[in-house]
Write an enzyme that holds these catalytic residues in place. Structure first.
Site, PDB file in Angstrom:
ATOM      1  N   CYS A 126       0.829  -1.211   0.000  1.00 16.11           N
ATOM      2  CA  CYS A 126       0.000   0.000   0.000  1.00 16.11           C
ATOM      3  C   CYS A 126       0.861   1.258   0.000  1.00 16.11           C
ATOM      4  O   CYS A 126       0.463   2.293  -0.533  1.00 16.11           O
ATOM      5  CB  CYS A 126      -0.963   0.003   1.173  1.00 16.11           C
ATOM      6  N   CYS A 276      29.489  32.026  12.544  1.00 12.64           N
ATOM      7  CA  CYS A 276      30.364  31.718  13.679  1.00 12.64           C
ATOM      8  C   CYS A 276      29.825  32.350  14.960  1.00 12.64           C
ATOM      9  O   CYS A 276      29.461  33.535  14.987  1.00 12.64           O
ATOM     10  CB  CYS A 276      31.777  32.225  13.409  1.00 12.64           C
ATOM     11  N   CYS A 290      33.336  35.467  15.445  1.00 13.47           N
ATOM     12  CA  CYS A 290      34.363  36.239  14.744  1.00 13.47           C
ATOM     13  C   CYS A 290      33.779  37.097  13.645  1.00 13.47           C
ATOM     14  O   CYS A 290      34.494  37.876  13.010  1.00 13.47           O
ATOM     15  CB  CYS A 290      35.413  35.300  14.171  1.00 13.47           C
ATOM     16  N   CYS A 335      35.057  26.738  11.664  1.00 10.61           N
ATOM     17  CA  CYS A 335      35.098  28.102  11.128  1.00 10.61           C
ATOM     18  C   CYS A 335      36.452  28.319  10.463  1.00 10.61           C
ATOM     19  O   CYS A 335      37.495  28.245  11.130  1.00 10.61           O
ATOM     20  CB  CYS A 335      34.885  29.122  12.236  1.00 10.61           C
ATOM     21  N   CYS A 338      38.383  31.282  12.206  1.00 11.36           N
ATOM     22  CA  CYS A 338      38.928  30.957  13.530  1.00 11.36           C
ATOM     23  C   CYS A 338      39.879  29.760  13.468  1.00 11.36           C
ATOM     24  O   CYS A 338      40.660  29.534  14.394  1.00 11.36           O
ATOM     25  CB  CYS A 338      37.791  30.636  14.503  1.00 11.36           C
ATOM     26  N   HIS A 418      -1.723   1.646   7.448  1.00  8.91           N
ATOM     27  CA  HIS A 418      -2.154   1.503   6.052  1.00  8.91           C
ATOM     28  C   HIS A 418      -2.044   2.841   5.333  1.00  8.91           C
ATOM     29  O   HIS A 418      -2.405   3.887   5.878  1.00  8.91           O
ATOM     30  CB  HIS A 418      -3.602   1.015   6.011  1.00  8.91           C
TER      31      HIS A 418
END
Length: 517
Positions: A126, A276, A290, A335, A338, A418
């Protein structure tokens, strides 16, 4: 998912209004016989080439002042839709003529039954029947397989596809649902081909309808990808300062590798923004981080929306999907500024929406111990005039107004449930319920229930009719790298935006053999 509970127009008018060019495939050469080696015959198929009238005042007009018909590459699939609407009736009429006096075949009855054919449950299938009925009532897709020369677009060299096997099996199923004269059809051959390439659907265990829809559409895309050789595309990092331009570049790069009826019809674009939130750094406005932001524009084929206790409407689910999320702990983001993994926020926005929008409600979830359960919460959804303009963050493209045409329902729980489907018929505009082999008329669609699992929407566009009036239509534009005016980002008047953004240092071989920059 446990066991299944079973139940016993005319060719004129618009920009591509014209005379379509018939495709001379092997099925047509055999004629319109009832059946041939177990394969139902096709109606006449057309390709992507059309003829339309040239300007009668230009020098190439004939001496009577009538314009010549010029050959063009179709920009939409409207000519296919027109041919199929006419062709279904002609098919049944011709089939009756060729039925060798079989009085049992009534062409008018067959036409009335078009699209209202049930699918036999072969044992917990089904989930498949519900999915296929929704896709069958996706009219532009059905038109493509009934009236377009799809075999000319099969990519036999794509190792990600099935060499056209899956697409051909789906085409045969669609023909039986729309051109057949039986009240129900057993999709045994389709299931056999599906299992050949998707072992997860082997056997007769209950499966997930959405997973089948996703696999089938992806498989059809790979089968029919018009790109024969995919180039390497280096992913570009964006910073959010030029989203309009960056999104078009991303779409252009995507089309260099992916062009098919599935892209044309179902695929849109999301904006994914990572910011960030490094606790060791503070920006000028006092927030942590940052200041680095990374933006990507990703294609999507359907939206899987979460459901929380606060969600009462489909809009609530969509808002939750687009809600900003904090990534921390094991989910921290690297990041590049960073040069370390830091906390970050993730934000997903709707950028470009497709002509056919599929919504998947995430009703099934797993606990921390791996136990699966179902969210039986009623969600109210729009039947028509679903306006997504406030959720769509880009300013270009068509107005995002949608109308519901099909729903896949799941009733019951994980262990004993179903699937059924409800869909709107293309000819009489009425809704019908598909419960395996049983098809019944539906008096009213509630639009607020706990069983809706996958929702199918058409984008409604207002187009000019040849008589001077207006009508609404779902327009499927053929995506191509050398026709940016057909992209979801642009209207024809904004093509210069793309010309000012694109670089002219590359050349692309188009699927029709033309070269473009």
């Amino acid at each position: 998912m446990g066991n299944c509970i079973t139940a016993s127009s005319q060719l004129h008018g618009k920009s591509d209004a014209f005379v379509p060019v018939a495709a001379q495939d092997s099925e047509q050469r055999r004629g319109l016989g009832r059946k041939n080696r177990g394969v139902m015959q096709s109606m006449i198929r057309v390709g992507s080439t059309v003829f339309r009238a040239a300007d009668p005042f230009e020098s190439h007009a004939n001496k009577n002042g009538r314009a010549h018909l010029e050959q063009h590459k179709a920009s939409t699939y409207d000519h296919v839709h027109q041919m199929v609407n006419i062709g279904i009736e002609s098919y049944h009429r011709n089939s009756s003529t060729l039925s060798n006096g079989d009085d049992k075949h009534d062409p008018e009855l067959a036409r009335q039954r078009s699209g209202k054919v049930g699918l036999t449950n072969m044992g917990n299938t089904c989930f498949m029947n519900s999915s296929l009925q929704c896709l069958s009532n996706t009219i532009p897709l059905t038109d493509y397989f009934l009236g377009y020369d799809y075999k000319s677009e099969i990519n036999h060299d794509n190792f990600l596809g099935t060499g056209g096997v899956l697409s051909t099996a789906y085409c045969e199923l669609v023909k039986n649902l729309w051109l057949g004269d039986s009240p129900h059809y057993k999709p045994r051959e389709f299931k056999s081909k599906l299992e050949q390439f998707a072992p997860q659907f082997q056997g007769y265990d209950q499966q997930d309808a959405q997973e089948l829809i996703a696999f089938l559409l992806d498989g059809i895309h790979e089968d029919l990808n018009r790109v024969k050789k995919r180039p390497y595309i280096e992913e570009k990092d964006c910073d959010g300062t030029n989203d309009n331009g960056d999104s078009m570049v991303a779409w252009s790069n995507y089309l260099l590798r992916n062009r098919s009826i599935i892209v044309d019809m179902f695929q849109g674009q999301l904006r994914n923004t990572m910011t960030c939130r490094n606790k060791e750094k503070v920006t000028a406005d006092g927030t942590h981080g940052c200041g680095h932001c990374n933006v990507k524009f990703d294609p999507f084929m359907y939206l899987s929306l979460p459901i929380s206790s606060e969600c009462n409407t489909l809009d609530d689910c969509l808002q939750l999907f687009c809600e900003e999320e904090l990534l921390e702990g094991d989910e921290m983001w690297y990041c590049p500024k960073c040069e370390s993994h830091v906390e970050a926020t993730k934000k997903i926005d709707l950028w470009m929406l497709p002509p056919i929008l599929i919504i998947h409600l995430k009703r099934f979830k797993f606990s921390s111990t791996g136990q699966k359960s179902k969210i039986d919460k009623a969600i109210r959804y729009s039947l028509k005039d679903w306006d997504l303009s406030k959720m769509k963050k880009s300013t270009g493209g068509s107005f995002p107004l949608y109308e519901l045409y099909a729903v896949s329902h799941h009733r019951g729980n994980v262990g004993f449930g179903h699937y059924t489907a409800q869909a709107k018929n293309r000819f009489d505009g009425e809704w019908y319920e598909f419960n395996d082999s049983i098809v019944e008329s539906v008096k009213e669609i509630v639009g607020n229930d706990a069983s809706a699992y996958c929702l199918f929407y058409n984008r409604v566009e207002r187009v000019t009719h040849p008589d001077g009036g207006f009508r609404t239509n779902t327009i499927i534009r053929r995506q191509s790298t050398n026709r940016p005016e057909l992209w979801p980002h642009l209207q024809r008047s904004k093509v210069n935006e793309w010309k000012s953004i694109r670089s002219d240092d590359f050349t692309v071989e188009e699927e029709d053999g033309e070269m473009s920059g």
